[in-house]
Design a protein around this motif. Structure first.
Motif, PDB file in Angstrom:
ATOM      1  N   UNK A  21       0.804  -1.228   0.000  1.00  0.00           N
ATOM      2  CA  UNK A  21       0.000   0.000   0.000  1.00  0.00           C
ATOM      3  C   UNK A  21       0.836   1.276   0.000  1.00  0.00           C
ATOM      4  N   UNK A  22       2.059   1.218   0.530  1.00  0.00           N
ATOM      5  CA  UNK A  22       2.912   2.409   0.512  1.00  0.00           C
ATOM      6  C   UNK A  22       3.855   2.438  -0.684  1.00  0.00           C
ATOM      7  N   UNK A  23       3.706   1.462  -1.610  1.00  0.00           N
ATOM      8  CA  UNK A  23       4.432   1.525  -2.870  1.00  0.00           C
ATOM      9  C   UNK A  23       5.542   0.519  -3.044  1.00  0.00           C
ATOM     10  N   UNK A  24       6.041  -0.078  -1.964  1.00  0.00           N
ATOM     11  CA  UNK A  24       7.157  -1.016  -2.076  1.00  0.00           C
ATOM     12  C   UNK A  24       6.683  -2.368  -2.600  1.00  0.00           C
ATOM     13  N   UNK A  25       7.601  -3.144  -3.145  1.00  0.00           N
ATOM     14  CA  UNK A  25       7.285  -4.517  -3.533  1.00  0.00           C
ATOM     15  C   UNK A  25       7.099  -5.360  -2.290  1.00  0.00           C
ATOM     16  N   UNK A  66       4.138   3.852  -8.275  1.00  0.00           N
ATOM     17  CA  UNK A  66       5.111   3.240  -9.186  1.00  0.00           C
ATOM     18  C   UNK A  66       6.342   2.836  -8.385  1.00  0.00           C
ATOM     19  N   UNK A  67       7.068   1.851  -8.904  1.00  0.00           N
ATOM     20  CA  UNK A  67       8.335   1.428  -8.303  1.00  0.00           C
ATOM     21  C   UNK A  67       9.301   1.054  -9.415  1.00  0.00           C
ATOM     22  N   UNK A  68      10.573   1.331  -9.196  1.00  0.00           N
ATOM     23  CA  UNK A  68      11.636   0.973 -10.143  1.00  0.00           C
ATOM     24  C   UNK A  68      12.684   0.167  -9.385  1.00  0.00           C
ATOM     25  N   UNK A  69      13.032  -0.991  -9.936  1.00  0.00           N
ATOM     26  CA  UNK A  69      14.074  -1.822  -9.355  1.00  0.00           C
ATOM     27  C   UNK A  69      15.290  -1.860 -10.260  1.00  0.00           C
ATOM     28  N   UNK A  78       7.139   5.391  -5.295  1.00  0.00           N
ATOM     29  CA  UNK A  78       6.318   6.546  -4.956  1.00  0.00           C
ATOM     30  C   UNK A  78       4.859   6.108  -4.938  1.00  0.00           C
ATOM     31  N   UNK A  79       4.082   6.682  -4.032  1.00  0.00           N
ATOM     32  CA  UNK A  79       2.655   6.373  -3.941  1.00  0.00           C
ATOM     33  C   UNK A  79       1.885   7.629  -3.578  1.00  0.00           C
ATOM     34  N   UNK A  98       3.881   9.311  -0.532  1.00  0.00           N
ATOM     35  CA  UNK A  98       4.887   8.425   0.071  1.00  0.00           C
ATOM     36  C   UNK A  98       6.040   8.251  -0.914  1.00  0.00           C
ATOM     37  N   UNK A  99       7.255   8.536  -0.449  1.00  0.00           N
ATOM     38  CA  UNK A  99       8.471   8.287  -1.218  1.00  0.00           C
ATOM     39  C   UNK A  99       9.274   7.233  -0.483  1.00  0.00           C
TER      40      UNK A  99
END
Length: 272
Positions: A21-25, A66-69, A78-79, A98-99
């Motif tokens: 919910x906060x954007x992380x995997x 979105x998330x970039x790995x 970011x969320x 959220x960053x």
């Protein structure tokens, strides 16, 4: 001439989790040690998601992120949250940004099958509540922006349950967020970060289907209401390498003046 990055597609299906919910995997409620996107150790991956939660008390939460790995080592996410207060505060809502960032520091959750230790990552999630001066201030919250810090450990056991893959995760978070930050941070019952445990367990019943449950402890910083822990039971379907759909039954406990809030959780993610 520089080498162009390879864009993803080489990781085992489902092992990147979904969008938390906060954007992380990770799972829906808690970040895992895995890195977002489908990229392997020499690739860049990314994902985008949308989540909808509406409790039976008509609290309404929409999240996009979105998330970039990068090289299965570093993740940036970011969320954007939009929360409506229902008839508790008619016509009012809270917006939160959220960053986040996460770094894998040890192990590989999938491929280190010959060792006992899990994949371990450390990360943070910086949250800014744009509407802190409305409801959070009235309830006694002391600040509108803050940073959660966490360490997550994730392990996948291949073929461990009747030939099915099993994933376990434990996360320890330092936080003072009220209702994940929707009601600000800190309060009259305490203003320091508190260590809160989180856990996930999932079984891949098919290569493209996972079922499991999560639990997340939350600090209780406001005397205006007693905050309770959250948990869910979920099904995540991966119909394509670049798409996942998640449904969950979510128990959130007290939210503001409404006890025993529960909801159907729906989330869709595209990734590469």
């Amino acid at each position: 001439m520089g080498v162009l990055p390879a864009w993803a597609g080489d990781r085992l299906l489902g092992t990147s989790g979904v969008s938390q919910i906060e954007g992380a995997a990770g799972g829906g409620l808690t970040p895992w040690a895995v890195i977002g996107g489908n990229g392997s150790s020499d690739q860049v991956g990314a994902s985008a998601y949308a989540t909808h939660i509406r409790t039976q008390g008509k609290f309404n939460l929409n999240i996009q992120g979105v998330a970039v790995g990068v090289k299965n080592r570093v993740e940036v996410s970011m969320a954007r949250w939009s929360f409506k207060f229902s008839d508790t505060v008619p016509g009012k809502s809270a917006q939160m940004n959220v960053l986040g960032a996460k770094v894998r520091v040890l192990g590989d959750a999938v491929y280190d099958q010959d060792v006992w230790w899990p994949q371990v990552s450390v990360g943070f999630q910086h949250k800014h509540n744009e509407d802190f001066k409305l409801v959070p201030t009235l309830l006694g919250a002391t600040r509108g922006s803050d940073t959660d810090w966490y360490v997550a450990a994730t392990k996948v056991w291949l073929g461990a349950a009747w030939g099915r893959n099993v994933l376990g995760n434990l996360t320890l978070r330092a936080t003072r967020a009220n209702q994940f930050g929707i009601l600000g941070f800190g309060g009259d019952l305490g203003n320091r970060h508190q260590l809160m445990p989180e856990a996930s367990l999932a079984v891949l019943v098919r290569d493209d289907l996972a079922v499991g449950a999560e639990w997340r402890a939350k600090p209780d910083r406001l005397s205006a209401f007693k905050e309770e822990n959250a948990w869910d039971a979920f099904v995540a379907w991966f119909p394509h390498r670049n798409l996942s759909l998640t449904a969950a039954w979510l128990e959130l406990g007290n939210i503001a003046d409404k006890p025993s809030q529960r909801s159907l959780y729906l989330s869709a993610q595209v990734g590469f």
